[in-house]
Design an enzyme around this catalytic site. Structure first.
Site, PDB file in Angstrom:
ATOM      1  N   HIS A  56       0.881  -1.169   0.000  1.00 57.02           N
ATOM      2  CA  HIS A  56       0.000   0.000   0.000  1.00 57.02           C
ATOM      3  C   HIS A  56       0.916   1.215   0.000  1.00 57.02           C
ATOM      4  CE1 HIS A  56      -2.352  -3.024   2.337  1.00 57.02           C
ATOM      5  NE2 HIS A  56      -3.385  -2.517   1.703  1.00 57.02           N
ATOM      6  N   ASP A  59       2.431   1.747   3.329  1.00 54.30           N
ATOM      7  CA  ASP A  59       3.354   0.738   3.886  1.00 54.30           C
ATOM      8  C   ASP A  59       4.779   1.196   3.588  1.00 54.30           C
ATOM      9  OD1 ASP A  59       1.136  -0.861   4.351  1.00 54.30           O
ATOM     10  OD2 ASP A  59       1.455  -2.107   2.583  1.00 54.30           O
ATOM     11  N   MET A  90       2.641  -5.611  -7.925  1.00 53.86           N
ATOM     12  CA  MET A  90       1.337  -5.005  -7.607  1.00 53.86           C
ATOM     13  C   MET A  90       1.517  -3.885  -6.582  1.00 53.86           C
ATOM     14  SD  MET A  90      -1.040  -5.073  -4.892  1.00 53.86           S
ATOM     15  CE  MET A  90      -1.719  -6.520  -4.075  1.00 53.86           C
ATOM     16  N   GLU A 183     -11.031  -6.068  -5.262  1.00 44.23           N
ATOM     17  CA  GLU A 183     -11.060  -7.117  -4.229  1.00 44.23           C
ATOM     18  C   GLU A 183     -12.301  -6.958  -3.365  1.00 44.23           C
ATOM     19  OE1 GLU A 183      -7.443  -7.277  -1.963  1.00 44.23           O
ATOM     20  OE2 GLU A 183      -8.360  -8.477  -0.373  1.00 44.23           O
ATOM     21  N   LYS A 185     -14.941  -8.022  -0.229  1.00 44.05           N
ATOM     22  CA  LYS A 185     -14.970  -8.586   1.132  1.00 44.05           C
ATOM     23  C   LYS A 185     -16.359  -8.295   1.689  1.00 44.05           C
ATOM     24  CE  LYS A 185     -12.303  -8.450   5.451  1.00 44.05           C
ATOM     25  NZ  LYS A 185     -11.126  -7.858   6.128  1.00 44.05           N
ATOM     26  N   GLU A 219     -10.029 -13.043  -2.840  1.00 47.96           N
ATOM     27  CA  GLU A 219      -9.270 -13.504  -1.666  1.00 47.96           C
ATOM     28  C   GLU A 219      -9.986 -14.681  -1.025  1.00 47.96           C
ATOM     29  OE1 GLU A 219      -7.453 -10.825   1.173  1.00 47.96           O
ATOM     30  OE2 GLU A 219      -8.179 -12.056   2.841  1.00 47.96           O
ATOM     31  N   HIS A 222     -11.905 -14.048   2.216  1.00 47.83           N
ATOM     32  CA  HIS A 222     -13.096 -13.197   2.087  1.00 47.83           C
ATOM     33  C   HIS A 222     -14.306 -13.997   1.600  1.00 47.83           C
ATOM     34  CE1 HIS A 222     -10.406  -9.351   1.674  1.00 47.83           C
ATOM     35  NE2 HIS A 222     -10.208 -10.019   2.799  1.00 47.83           N
ATOM     36  N   ASP A 247      -5.445 -13.301  -3.935  1.00 52.10           N
ATOM     37  CA  ASP A 247      -4.965 -13.225  -2.550  1.00 52.10           C
ATOM     38  C   ASP A 247      -5.184 -14.583  -1.897  1.00 52.10           C
ATOM     39  OD1 ASP A 247      -4.208 -10.607  -2.792  1.00 52.10           O
ATOM     40  OD2 ASP A 247      -5.599  -9.817  -1.297  1.00 52.10           O
ATOM     41  N   ASP A 257     -11.986 -12.014   9.665  1.00 55.73           N
ATOM     42  CA  ASP A 257     -10.897 -12.192   8.700  1.00 55.73           C
ATOM     43  C   ASP A 257      -9.648 -12.686   9.422  1.00 55.73           C
ATOM     44  OD1 ASP A 257      -9.578 -11.987   6.306  1.00 55.73           O
ATOM     45  OD2 ASP A 257      -9.283  -9.834   6.415  1.00 55.73           O
ATOM     46  N   ASP A 259      -6.978 -14.426   8.161  1.00 60.06           N
ATOM     47  CA  ASP A 259      -5.724 -14.211   7.410  1.00 60.06           C
ATOM     48  C   ASP A 259      -4.601 -15.169   7.777  1.00 60.06           C
ATOM     49  OD1 ASP A 259      -6.395 -12.151   5.664  1.00 60.06           O
ATOM     50  OD2 ASP A 259      -5.953 -10.576   7.105  1.00 60.06           O
ATOM     51  N   ASP A 289      -1.829 -13.009   1.084  1.00 59.32           N
ATOM     52  CA  ASP A 289      -2.323 -11.900   1.898  1.00 59.32           C
ATOM     53  C   ASP A 289      -2.709 -12.467   3.260  1.00 59.32           C
ATOM     54  OD1 ASP A 289      -3.192  -9.565   2.893  1.00 59.32           O
ATOM     55  OD2 ASP A 289      -5.002  -9.412   1.681  1.00 59.32           O
TER      56      ASP A 289
HETATM   57  C1  GCO Z   1      -8.001  -7.150   4.242  1.00 63.69           C
HETATM   58  C2  GCO Z   1      -7.632  -7.084   2.778  1.00 63.69           C
HETATM   59  C3  GCO Z   1      -6.382  -6.328   2.517  1.00 63.69           C
HETATM   60  C4  GCO Z   1      -6.177  -6.062   1.052  1.00 63.69           C
HETATM   61  C5  GCO Z   1      -5.079  -5.095   0.878  1.00 63.69           C
HETATM   62  C6  GCO Z   1      -4.666  -4.897  -0.546  1.00 63.69           C
HETATM   63  O1  GCO Z   1      -8.907  -7.901   4.522  1.00 63.69           O
HETATM   64  O2  GCO Z   1      -7.392  -6.465   5.062  1.00 63.69           O
HETATM   65  O3  GCO Z   1      -7.538  -8.372   2.311  1.00 63.69           O
HETATM   66  O4  GCO Z   1      -5.297  -7.021   3.051  1.00 63.69           O
HETATM   67  O5  GCO Z   1      -5.914  -7.217   0.332  1.00 63.69           O
HETATM   68  O6  GCO Z   1      -5.509  -3.896   1.411  1.00 63.69           O
HETATM   69  O7  GCO Z   1      -5.616  -4.239  -1.215  1.00 63.69           O
HETATM   70 MN    MN Z   2      -6.612  -9.153   0.515  1.00 66.35          MN
HETATM   71 MN    MN Z   3      -8.325  -9.931   3.776  1.00 69.03          MN
END
Ligand code: GCO
Ligand code: MN
Ligand code: MN
Length: 389
Positions: A56, A59, A90, A183, A185, A219, A222, A247, A257, A259, A289
């Site tokens: 990002h 970041d 990306m 993306e 979610k 993702e 998600h 992702d 989430d 992750d 991700d």
């Molecule tokens: C989340 C998202 C993020 C995005 C990221 C890139 O649930 O936090 O998945 O990790 O993928 O912001 O766009």
């Molecule tokens: Mn993501």
């Molecule tokens: Mn995510």
């Protein structure tokens, strides 16, 4: 020693700075790991064998950096990329952390916030282009509501469209050649996020001014949060020519989430996903991700990153075994055999064919009486994944 499970550049494994850089804070607890610089993170990713690093805008460059601080950061980062050979496939924009985005970015009720979001994305696109990114991801974490009394969801979608159409023009005007990847979610951090699934995104893309420029970044976690089949979302995107990025991660179904490391939880889904990506020849990034469990220190973060890639490669090898397994393949051939006896009835519509089909008499009982052997096939998959085939 290099083996089948050692990551190589051709596997296109990438991580976000925010993934290995996660300090493990959550809504209930403070950071458990020290924060590392982008340069340190690039070296860690190189050490574990990743191919690329994504980010990002913030970041890499803090939101309040001066122009000269920005340039110095970019120089240092570029040097780390050169030293390690990592690439930046990306880039994306953080449109969710700063309090200005508390009610969304592109879909905020406040026109100043919507314009600031456009400004931030254009600057983020400049930054990504400077470092070689060709895919630009849009994850609208705050594009939604807690209460539908506050906004009309149709207006939210209209505002999303206006923003993306604007940014497609910017992409063309600058000659960046980005492919945009949306993306979805379903929720978190908003109570509900607009366009909550990959399928919803695909429907939305068709309404844009430059639909060819825009695809999706599905993702795994998600779709699983929404209780959906991730492979089916990916397959729909692929079939539509819209799988611009992916992702990968894992988590339990219908939860927040989580992750987790790819393959932590749902082996079978992960296997069929990897098999699909490899079988169709998806040639984009395999982006993880995810982040390490909150219990981990820096060594644990490396274990996490290495584990994501190793598990992907294990499933890739299992997919190869599946495709070469004589017994599995001959059963599949039998299951999927075309019924040539119906020859004239098949194929595209003609008035004559339709008339013949309407008149045809099917033996429903006979057709339905055949056992399909799916139990056997599915158990063979279990045996294969457990190492018993
Ligand atoms: C989340 C998202 C993020 C995005 C990221 C890139 O649930 O936090 O998945 O990790 O993928 O912001 O766009
Ligand atoms: Mn993501
Ligand atoms: Mn995510």
């Amino acid at each position: 020693m290099s083996d089948l499970y050692t990551p190589k550049p051709e596997h296109k494994f990438t991580f976000g700075l925010w993934t290995v850089g996660s300090v493990g804070a959550d809504p209930f607890g403070q950071p458990v790991r020290p924060s590392l610089t982008p340069v340190q993170l690039v070296h860690i990713l190189a050490e574990v064998g990743a191919y690329g690093v994504n980010f990002h805008d913030n970041d890499l460059v803090p939101i309040d950096a001066t122009p000269s601080e920005r340039d110095q950061t970019v120089r240092d980062f570029r040097k780390a990329l050169q030293e390690t050979g990592l690439v930046v496939p990306m880039a994306t924009t953080n449109l969710f952390s700063d309090p200005i985005f508390k009610d969304g970015a592109f879909t905020s009720n406040d026109a100043r916030v919507r314009l600031y979001a456009l400004q931030k994305v254009m600057r983020g696109m400049d930054l990504g282009a400077e470092l070689g990114a060709k895919v630009y991801v849009f994850w609208g974490g705050r594009e939604g509501v807690e209460s539908d009394s506050t906004k009309n969801p149709a207006d939210g979608i209209k505002r999303m469209r206006e923003a993306l159409d604007y940014l497609c023009e910017y992409n063309l005007d600058q000659g960046y050649g980005y492919r945009f990847a949306l993306e979805a979610k379903p929720n978190e951090p908003r109570g509900d996020i607009y366009l909550p699934t990959t399928g919803a995104m695909l429907g939305f893309i068709a309404t844009l001014a430059h639909p060819d420029m825009v695809g999706v970044n599905p993702e795994m976690a998600h779709e699983h949060m929404a209780g959906l089949n991730f492979l089916h979302a990916v397959a729909q995107a692929w079939e539509a020519g819209k799988l611009f990025h992916i992702d990968l991660n894992d988590q339990n179904y219908v939860r927040f989430d989580q992750d987790w490391r790819f393959g932590t939880q749902n082996w079978k889904q992960a296997f069929f996903l990897v098999k699909f990506l490899e079988d169709v020849g998806y040639d984009g990034s395999r982006h993880f991700d995810a982040h390490a469990f909150r219990t981990e220190d820096l060594e644990g973060v490396k274990d996490f990153a290495a584990g994501c890639m190793r598990t992907y490669l294990i499933f890739k090898e299992k997919a190869r075994q599946f495709n070469q397994d004589q017994e599995i393949q001959s059963l599949l051939k039998e299951i999927q055999a075309e019924n040539t006896a119906l020859g004239d009835l098949q194929g595209p519509y003609t008035r004559e064919k339709a008339a013949a089909l309407k008149a045809f008499v099917f033996d429903r009982k006979e057709i339905a009486s055949k056992g399909l052997q799916y139990e056997r096939l599915d158990q063979w998959v279990t045996d294969l994944l457990m190492g018993l085939r």
